[in-house]
Design a protein around this motif. Structure first.
Motif, mmCIF file in Angstrom:
data_model
loop_
_atom_site.group_PDB
_atom_site.id
_atom_site.type_symbol
_atom_site.label_atom_id
_atom_site.label_comp_id
_atom_site.label_asym_id
_atom_site.label_seq_id
_atom_site.Cartn_x
_atom_site.Cartn_y
_atom_site.Cartn_z
ATOM 1 N N UNK A 123 0.834 -1.217 0.000
ATOM 2 C CA UNK A 123 0.000 0.000 0.000
ATOM 3 C C UNK A 123 0.865 1.262 0.000
ATOM 4 N N UNK A 124 1.899 1.246 0.829
ATOM 5 C CA UNK A 124 2.755 2.432 0.902
ATOM 6 C C UNK A 124 3.494 2.664 -0.407
ATOM 7 N N UNK A 125 4.001 1.602 -1.019
ATOM 8 C CA UNK A 125 4.717 1.751 -2.292
ATOM 9 C C UNK A 125 3.779 2.270 -3.386
ATOM 10 N N UNK A 126 2.546 1.791 -3.394
ATOM 11 C CA UNK A 126 1.590 2.261 -4.395
ATOM 12 C C UNK A 126 1.331 3.758 -4.257
ATOM 13 N N UNK A 127 1.352 4.253 -3.023
ATOM 14 C CA UNK A 127 1.089 5.674 -2.771
ATOM 15 C C UNK A 127 2.354 6.524 -2.828
ATOM 16 N N UNK A 128 3.508 5.870 -2.904
ATOM 17 C CA UNK A 128 4.761 6.601 -2.929
ATOM 18 C C UNK A 128 5.145 7.192 -1.592
ATOM 19 N N UNK A 129 4.695 6.550 -0.496
ATOM 20 C CA UNK A 129 5.014 7.035 0.847
ATOM 21 C C UNK A 129 5.675 5.913 1.637
ATOM 22 N N UNK A 130 6.174 6.257 2.820
ATOM 23 C CA UNK A 130 6.769 5.250 3.690
ATOM 24 C C UNK A 130 5.687 4.572 4.531
ATOM 25 N N UNK A 131 5.976 3.365 4.992
ATOM 26 C CA UNK A 131 5.035 2.673 5.863
ATOM 27 C C UNK A 131 4.725 3.530 7.085
ATOM 28 N N UNK A 132 5.735 4.206 7.631
ATOM 29 C CA UNK A 132 5.516 5.059 8.798
ATOM 30 C C UNK A 132 4.472 6.139 8.525
ATOM 31 N N UNK A 133 4.376 6.587 7.279
ATOM 32 C CA UNK A 133 3.371 7.595 6.939
ATOM 33 C C UNK A 133 1.957 7.031 7.039
ATOM 34 N N UNK A 134 1.804 5.732 6.801
ATOM 35 C CA UNK A 134 0.497 5.092 6.949
ATOM 36 C C UNK A 134 0.103 4.965 8.418
ATOM 37 N N UNK A 135 1.077 5.097 9.309
ATOM 38 C CA UNK A 135 0.843 4.916 10.747
ATOM 39 C C UNK A 135 0.713 6.251 11.480
ATOM 40 N N UNK A 136 0.471 7.300 10.728
ATOM 41 C CA UNK A 136 0.337 8.624 11.333
ATOM 42 C C UNK A 136 1.549 9.508 11.139
#
Length: 352
Positions: free
Chosen positions: A95-108
């Motif tokens: 999910x994070x790679x698809x959005x171009x963000x880090x996993x930490x960004x998905x966690x707030x």
């Protein structure tokens, strides 16, 4: 469509006398070519679950390609915590790679760019153990943890660490639930002159009453590990007074989502948290690192430097430790890249 591949890896330890560890790697590949990686290192001596069992469970549930991410929630609920950890981590990475963000960004979002780490000192002859610890000290690590052995050996190694580094070092011991209540009280009292930071899982998992008694009678901070399997367990630990620190492991929590619930329950109960990996490669370590970077607060150095014990790795860019801290990788997702040659070299069980 999302296709899954499951690999069982045998990773040699730096200390050849200790052999190797087994870990399970999951690779999800979406129709657009985006890849998500997950891992679950086996710890059969603790939970009785072998790597082949974890891998078999994942293969059984992921045998056919899945239409979309909507198919995963029921699968996650059906898996054991170690298998769920691999799938949940791979989904977060995807999910994070698809959005171009880090996993930490998905966690707030990350609250810190790097996380302080402790060194797990190996149970080898004391001179070797101190040499290992001195190498960690040179890299800025100031917290040292040992796994319990017999009473005299524990005292000798902890005493040697205190003698080598003085009061500038923080010392921990993990009993992995191997002591009786009476033994725990006696051992901790005997170690009192060494001023331990905390004692982890001193008595058999599930005996919160006994653990609370140890806490009361010794006055030393205790940490719950195997007992801290989900948010409800954390609430029971807090209510019993058994521990003041929760050790969060992704494989025990069933992945990043479960670990986040444990973090929230710990904060609500006023308990400190420390994030720890098993003997993972840099994939599992990176997942725990993103969790630790996103935590609101940490009760101390996290047990993420376990890669120091491995003689090989499956990634091309493992997280680095500098000045006693592990830096969050750059790039989307977990931020680590699979090394195809290393995957071939370490692979035991083929792929699904």
């Amino acid at each position: 469509m999302i296709r899954a591949e499951v690999f069982t890896l045998r990773v040699p330890l730096r200390d050849a006398r200790a052999g190797a560890v087994q870990t399970v790697l999951l690779r999800l590949t979406a129709a657009d070519g985006t890849v998500g990686l997950g891992e679950s290192a086996a710890a059969p001596s603790i939970d009785g679950i072998e790597a082949d069992t974890i891998a078999g469970e994942l293969r059984d549930h992921l045998l056919s390609p899945l239409d979309s991410e909507k198919a995963f929630p029921p699968l996650l609920r059906a898996l054991s915590p170690p298998a769920r950890c691999a799938l949940d981590t791979a989904l977060h990475d995807l999910r994070a790679r698809r959005r171009g963000v880090r996993v930490a960004d998905l966690l707030g979002g990350p609250r810190r760019a790097s996380v302080p780490v402790n060194a797990l000192v190996p149970r080898v002859p004391i001179a070797e153990a101190i040499a290992w610890a001195r190498d960690a000290w040179r890299r800025g690590i100031r917290t040292f943890k040992i796994k319990s052995s017999d009473r005299d050996a524990d005292a000798a190694l902890l005493g040697a660490l205190r003698g080598a580094f003085g009061l500038g070092a923080l010392l921990r011991i993990d009993a992995n639930g191997s002591w009786t209540v009476e033994e725990a009280i006696a051992r901790i009292r005997a170690l009192a002159p060494l001023d331990l930071e905390y004692v982890e899982e001193p008595v058999k998992p599930g005996d919160l009453t006994g653990m609370a008694r140890v806490a009361r009678e010794t006055g030393v901070r205790l940490a719950a590990d195997e007992d801290a399997r989900d948010a409800e367990a954390v609430r029971l630990i807090a209510a019993s007074g058994a521990a003041r620190i929760i050790v969060v492991k992704l494989a025990v929590a069933g992945g990043i989502a479960g670990a986040m619930e444990i973090l929230q329950a710990s904060e609500a109960a006023g308990l400190g948290v420390v994030i720890t990996s098993r003997m993972d490669t840099s994939i599992g370590i990176a997942a725990a690192l993103h969790l630790a970077a996103s935590a609101k607060s940490l009760a101390g150095a996290c047990g993420l430097a376990t890669r120091d014990h491995l003689a090989d790795d499956v990634t091309a860019n493992p997280p680095r430790v500098e000045d006693g801290k592990m830096t969050l990788p750059e790039g989307p997702g977990l931020g680590v890249r699979l090394d195809p040659e290393a995957l071939d070299r370490l692979q035991e069980g083929g792929e699904a």
